[in-house]
Motif scaffolding. Sequence first.
Motif, PDB file in Angstrom:
ATOM      1  N   UNK A 141     -24.516 -24.117  -6.294  1.00  0.00           N
ATOM      2  CA  UNK A 141     -23.957 -25.112  -5.648  1.00  0.00           C
ATOM      3  C   UNK A 141     -25.304 -26.233  -5.209  1.00  0.00           C
ATOM      4  N   UNK A 142     -26.072 -25.556  -4.166  1.00  0.00           N
ATOM      5  CA  UNK A 142     -27.249 -26.298  -3.799  1.00  0.00           C
ATOM      6  C   UNK A 142     -28.080 -26.913  -4.788  1.00  0.00           C
ATOM      7  N   UNK A 143     -28.319 -26.444  -6.136  1.00  0.00           N
ATOM      8  CA  UNK A 143     -28.938 -27.012  -7.007  1.00  0.00           C
ATOM      9  C   UNK A 143     -28.358 -28.202  -7.618  1.00  0.00           C
ATOM     10  N   UNK A 144     -27.056 -28.150  -7.710  1.00  0.00           N
ATOM     11  CA  UNK A 144     -26.171 -29.244  -8.232  1.00  0.00           C
ATOM     12  C   UNK A 144     -26.101 -30.260  -7.245  1.00  0.00           C
ATOM     13  N   UNK A 145     -26.145 -29.928  -5.855  1.00  0.00           N
ATOM     14  CA  UNK A 145     -25.840 -31.077  -5.099  1.00  0.00           C
ATOM     15  C   UNK A 145     -27.232 -31.816  -4.809  1.00  0.00           C
ATOM     16  N   UNK A 146     -28.360 -31.060  -4.912  1.00  0.00           N
ATOM     17  CA  UNK A 146     -29.774 -31.871  -4.933  1.00  0.00           C
ATOM     18  C   UNK A 146     -29.712 -32.807  -6.146  1.00  0.00           C
ATOM     19  N   UNK A 147     -29.225 -32.219  -7.377  1.00  0.00           N
ATOM     20  CA  UNK A 147     -29.470 -33.001  -8.547  1.00  0.00           C
ATOM     21  C   UNK A 147     -28.713 -34.240  -8.439  1.00  0.00           C
ATOM     22  N   UNK A 148     -27.225 -34.011  -7.738  1.00  0.00           N
ATOM     23  CA  UNK A 148     -26.565 -35.249  -7.580  1.00  0.00           C
ATOM     24  C   UNK A 148     -27.120 -36.386  -6.358  1.00  0.00           C
ATOM     25  N   UNK A 149     -27.516 -35.843  -5.369  1.00  0.00           N
ATOM     26  CA  UNK A 149     -28.075 -36.829  -4.486  1.00  0.00           C
ATOM     27  C   UNK A 149     -29.332 -37.465  -4.988  1.00  0.00           C
ATOM     28  N   UNK A 150     -30.194 -36.721  -5.748  1.00  0.00           N
ATOM     29  CA  UNK A 150     -31.461 -37.372  -6.318  1.00  0.00           C
ATOM     30  C   UNK A 150     -31.220 -38.257  -7.261  1.00  0.00           C
ATOM     31  N   UNK A 151     -30.388 -37.656  -8.286  1.00  0.00           N
ATOM     32  CA  UNK A 151     -30.328 -38.256  -9.547  1.00  0.00           C
ATOM     33  C   UNK A 151     -29.159 -39.263  -9.695  1.00  0.00           C
ATOM     34  N   UNK A 152     -28.098 -39.168  -8.644  1.00  0.00           N
ATOM     35  CA  UNK A 152     -26.709 -39.649  -9.077  1.00  0.00           C
ATOM     36  C   UNK A 152     -26.269 -39.544 -10.386  1.00  0.00           C
ATOM     37  N   UNK A 154     -27.417 -39.842 -13.322  1.00  0.00           N
ATOM     38  CA  UNK A 154     -28.503 -39.240 -14.367  1.00  0.00           C
ATOM     39  C   UNK A 154     -28.615 -37.910 -13.718  1.00  0.00           C
ATOM     40  N   UNK A 155     -28.559 -37.463 -12.316  1.00  0.00           N
ATOM     41  CA  UNK A 155     -28.452 -36.072 -12.182  1.00  0.00           C
ATOM     42  C   UNK A 155     -27.287 -35.311 -12.580  1.00  0.00           C
ATOM     43  N   UNK A 156     -26.099 -36.010 -12.588  1.00  0.00           N
ATOM     44  CA  UNK A 156     -24.894 -35.561 -13.012  1.00  0.00           C
ATOM     45  C   UNK A 156     -24.992 -35.175 -14.795  1.00  0.00           C
ATOM     46  N   UNK A 157     -25.662 -35.962 -15.373  1.00  0.00           N
ATOM     47  CA  UNK A 157     -26.059 -35.698 -16.912  1.00  0.00           C
ATOM     48  C   UNK A 157     -26.920 -34.455 -16.860  1.00  0.00           C
ATOM     49  N   UNK A 158     -28.056 -34.618 -16.034  1.00  0.00           N
ATOM     50  CA  UNK A 158     -28.825 -33.184 -16.044  1.00  0.00           C
ATOM     51  C   UNK A 158     -28.015 -31.751 -15.863  1.00  0.00           C
ATOM     52  N   UNK A 159     -27.201 -31.848 -14.845  1.00  0.00           N
ATOM     53  CA  UNK A 159     -26.312 -30.707 -14.498  1.00  0.00           C
ATOM     54  C   UNK A 159     -25.412 -30.424 -15.870  1.00  0.00           C
TER      55      UNK A 159
END
Length: 386
Positions: A141-152, A154-159
Motif C-alpha cells: 500500500x505504501x509503495x502504491x501510494x508513493x507511486x500515485x503521489x509522485x507519478x499521478x 504515470x505512477x498508476x500505469x507503473x503500478x
Amino acid sequence: MKLDKLSFFFHNAKKQDIVFSMFVLLLCVVMYQIPTGFEDRLPKNAEYTEGLVLSVDNSRAELHGLIRSGSQSLDIQILKGRLKGTVFHTGNVYMGKMELDREFEPGDHAFVTISTNGDETITNVNTSDFYRLRIEAVLMGVFALFLLLYGGFFGFQAMLSFIFSTFAMWKLMIPMMLKGYDPILLSFVAVVILSAVILFLVAGVNRKGIVALLGASLGLGVTAIITLIFSGPFKVNGAVRPFSETLLYAGNTHLDLTRLFIAGVVLSASGAVMDLAMDISAAMSEIVRNKPDISRKDLLVSGNTIGRSVIGTMTTTLLFAYSGSYLAMVMLFMGQGIPNGNLLNISYVAAEILHTVVGSFGLVLVAPITTAMGAMLYVPLKKKRA
C-alpha cells in the motif's frame, strides 16, 4: 475541487494511453479470476486464519550449536473466522534447518491452518509460519501510494504493469510450466508479452514503445539462444536452484530442471534488457523530435553512442543484482579456504557465472539491436511526414 484533482491526475495523459491502461486493468481482473488448475490439490476441509500466540513452552526444544531440534508447545487464540476467540493448544516442530524453522514468542501472530473432517470436527491445528499478510499489504500500500503521489497517472500505469506482471506469472506462466509446457519457449513468450504491456504503458502506444519492444524481444531471444548453447558445456544441472529437487519429489518428475534454469535466466534478464531498450529508444525519440531532419546514419551513430554509455553501468548493475543472491555461498567457500580454481568449478558458482555473463551478454546485444530498430523506424516515418 474533485474535478481539479482528477484533471491533475490525468495531466499529460493521452486518450489512447488511458484506454490502453483500462484494457490492461480489465485483463488483470480477468486473470485474477482464472484458476491455476491446481486448486484441487489444496487440503480439503481446511481453514486458514490468523492466531495470537498466548504462551510458549520450550521444555522440549533443544539447541545444538546453531541448529534447533525438538518442538515448542503453543497456546494460540484464533483472531479471525468462525472460530474467532477460541484458544487451541498446538505445537511448532523444528526441522533442523534455519531457513525453514521459526521460533515463536508470546505476542507473535501466526498463520494457522485448522483442519476438520466431514462433520466439522477439528482434527488438527497447525502453525505453519508467522502471519505476514498484514505487513505485506501495508508495504504494498505504501509503495502504491508513493507511486500515485509522485507519478499521478504515470505512477498508476507503473503500478498496473507491476500487477499485470504478477498475475501473468502467477496465473498463467507458472501453472503452464507445471503442466509440462516447454519452460524456455514459455518464458520467452511471457517476457515478450509482459514487455509489450509494460513498455506501452510506460511509453505509450507509439513508435517509442515499438522500438523498445523490438529491441528487448530480439535481445532476449539471443540471450535464450546463448544460454542454450553454453548450458551444455557448462554441465549445469538445474537442481542448483533452491527447491528444484523438491519440485521433482513433489510429483513433478516430468519437469526438466535444466530447461527451467535456462527459463529463469531469460526471465531474470528481461527487466534489465527492457530498461536498456527503453532508455535508448526514448533518447533516440528525443533526438528525432529536436532534429526532425536528421539522417538515418547520424541517428544510428547517436544511438550507438548512447548505448555504449549505458551498457557499462547496466552490466555492472546485473552483476550486483545477481551477486546479492549468492553472496553467502561465496563467503562460505572462501571462508573454508577453497582455491579459486576449485571455487569456479563448483556447480553452484558455475551456474551463477553463466547466469550473470549471459544476462550481461544480452544487455550488450540489445543496445545495437534497439539502435538499428530505432534508426529504421524513426527516420523513414519522419521523412514521410515532411
